[in-house]
Scaffold this motif. Sequence first.
Motif, PDB file in Angstrom:
ATOM      1  N   ASN A  48       6.617  49.133  22.603  1.00  0.00           N
ATOM      2  CA  ASN A  48       6.834  50.307  21.534  1.00  0.00           C
ATOM      3  C   ASN A  48       6.471  51.570  21.834  1.00  0.00           C
ATOM      4  O   ASN A  48       6.445  52.707  21.573  1.00  0.00           O
ATOM      5  CB  ASN A  48       5.003  50.050  21.066  1.00  0.00           C
ATOM      6  N   LYS A  49       7.861  51.363  22.818  1.00  0.00           N
ATOM      7  CA  LYS A  49       8.019  52.838  23.547  1.00  0.00           C
ATOM      8  C   LYS A  49       8.828  54.146  21.285  1.00  0.00           C
ATOM      9  O   LYS A  49       8.511  55.478  22.205  1.00  0.00           O
ATOM     10  CB  LYS A  49       9.065  52.732  24.158  1.00  0.00           C
ATOM     11  N   ASN A  50       9.215  53.814  21.288  1.00  0.00           N
ATOM     12  CA  ASN A  50       9.914  54.420  20.053  1.00  0.00           C
ATOM     13  C   ASN A  50       8.511  54.723  19.135  1.00  0.00           C
ATOM     14  O   ASN A  50       8.261  56.155  18.952  1.00  0.00           O
ATOM     15  CB  ASN A  50      10.635  53.833  19.034  1.00  0.00           C
ATOM     16  N   LYS A  51       7.282  54.463  19.567  1.00  0.00           N
ATOM     17  CA  LYS A  51       6.298  54.377  18.994  1.00  0.00           C
ATOM     18  C   LYS A  51       5.626  55.459  19.589  1.00  0.00           C
ATOM     19  O   LYS A  51       5.281  55.986  18.716  1.00  0.00           O
ATOM     20  CB  LYS A  51       5.036  53.263  18.057  1.00  0.00           C
ATOM     21  N   PHE A  52       5.597  54.900  20.355  1.00  0.00           N
ATOM     22  CA  PHE A  52       4.894  56.844  21.504  1.00  0.00           C
ATOM     23  C   PHE A  52       5.393  57.696  21.347  1.00  0.00           C
ATOM     24  O   PHE A  52       5.120  58.438  21.666  1.00  0.00           O
ATOM     25  CB  PHE A  52       4.631  55.883  23.199  1.00  0.00           C
ATOM     26  N   ALA A  53       7.396  57.961  21.070  1.00  0.00           N
ATOM     27  CA  ALA A  53       7.555  58.913  21.521  1.00  0.00           C
ATOM     28  C   ALA A  53       7.579  59.561  20.084  1.00  0.00           C
ATOM     29  O   ALA A  53       7.192  60.964  20.336  1.00  0.00           O
ATOM     30  CB  ALA A  53       8.778  58.020  21.383  1.00  0.00           C
ATOM     31  N   LEU A  54       7.365  59.067  18.567  1.00  0.00           N
ATOM     32  CA  LEU A  54       7.048  59.665  17.568  1.00  0.00           C
ATOM     33  C   LEU A  54       5.999  60.180  17.653  1.00  0.00           C
ATOM     34  O   LEU A  54       5.461  61.759  16.950  1.00  0.00           O
ATOM     35  CB  LEU A  54       7.336  58.258  15.825  1.00  0.00           C
ATOM     36  N   ILE A  55       4.726  59.772  18.655  1.00  0.00           N
ATOM     37  CA  ILE A  55       3.272  60.154  18.509  1.00  0.00           C
ATOM     38  C   ILE A  55       2.936  61.251  19.594  1.00  0.00           C
ATOM     39  O   ILE A  55       3.076  62.042  18.848  1.00  0.00           O
ATOM     40  CB  ILE A  55       2.253  59.002  18.683  1.00  0.00           C
ATOM     41  N   LEU A  56       4.141  61.570  20.392  1.00  0.00           N
ATOM     42  CA  LEU A  56       4.181  62.264  21.540  1.00  0.00           C
ATOM     43  C   LEU A  56       5.291  63.645  20.948  1.00  0.00           C
ATOM     44  O   LEU A  56       4.597  64.169  20.849  1.00  0.00           O
ATOM     45  CB  LEU A  56       4.604  61.466  22.350  1.00  0.00           C
ATOM     46  N   TYR A  57       6.255  63.234  20.462  1.00  0.00           N
ATOM     47  CA  TYR A  57       6.834  64.197  19.058  1.00  0.00           C
ATOM     48  C   TYR A  57       6.115  64.728  18.616  1.00  0.00           C
ATOM     49  O   TYR A  57       6.307  66.313  17.889  1.00  0.00           O
ATOM     50  CB  TYR A  57       8.197  63.571  18.994  1.00  0.00           C
TER      51      TYR A  57
ATOM     52  N   MET B 281      13.697  60.117  23.632  1.00  0.00           N
ATOM     53  CA  MET B 281      13.927  58.882  23.648  1.00  0.00           C
ATOM     54  C   MET B 281      13.661  58.651  21.890  1.00  0.00           C
ATOM     55  O   MET B 281      14.247  57.111  21.905  1.00  0.00           O
ATOM     56  CB  MET B 281      11.998  58.690  23.963  1.00  0.00           C
ATOM     57  N   LEU B 282      13.098  59.534  21.458  1.00  0.00           N
ATOM     58  CA  LEU B 282      14.173  58.751  19.636  1.00  0.00           C
ATOM     59  C   LEU B 282      15.360  58.548  19.374  1.00  0.00           C
ATOM     60  O   LEU B 282      16.117  57.892  18.753  1.00  0.00           O
ATOM     61  CB  LEU B 282      13.610  60.190  18.761  1.00  0.00           C
TER      62      LEU B 282
END
Length: 85
Positions: free
Chosen positions: A62-71, A83-84
């Motif tokens: 789920n790294k893209n989901k985590f990246a969106l949350i971090l962004y 990461m996006l």
Amino acid sequence: RILKLIQSVLSAFIGIQKNQNLNEDDSYIEKNGFMPYLITGLCLAFIFILLIFSAVSIILNNKNKFALILYKYFPYGGAQRDMLH
């Protein structure tokens, strides 16, 4: 007794135990041997490793989901933008 055994092994993992519990564990080992502690320790270590591997695989899947949350919370961080893409 099994809960006491698990508690003693978890205390040994963390490195914190009362002297009273240590003395009780010593007397138990003198009567029954160290094998119950060894087996319990190996089982708990195996469970811990499985939990770590599971958490890492969930994060990587789920790294893209985590990246969106971090962004969303840190929009100027370069690592999150990379990461996006």
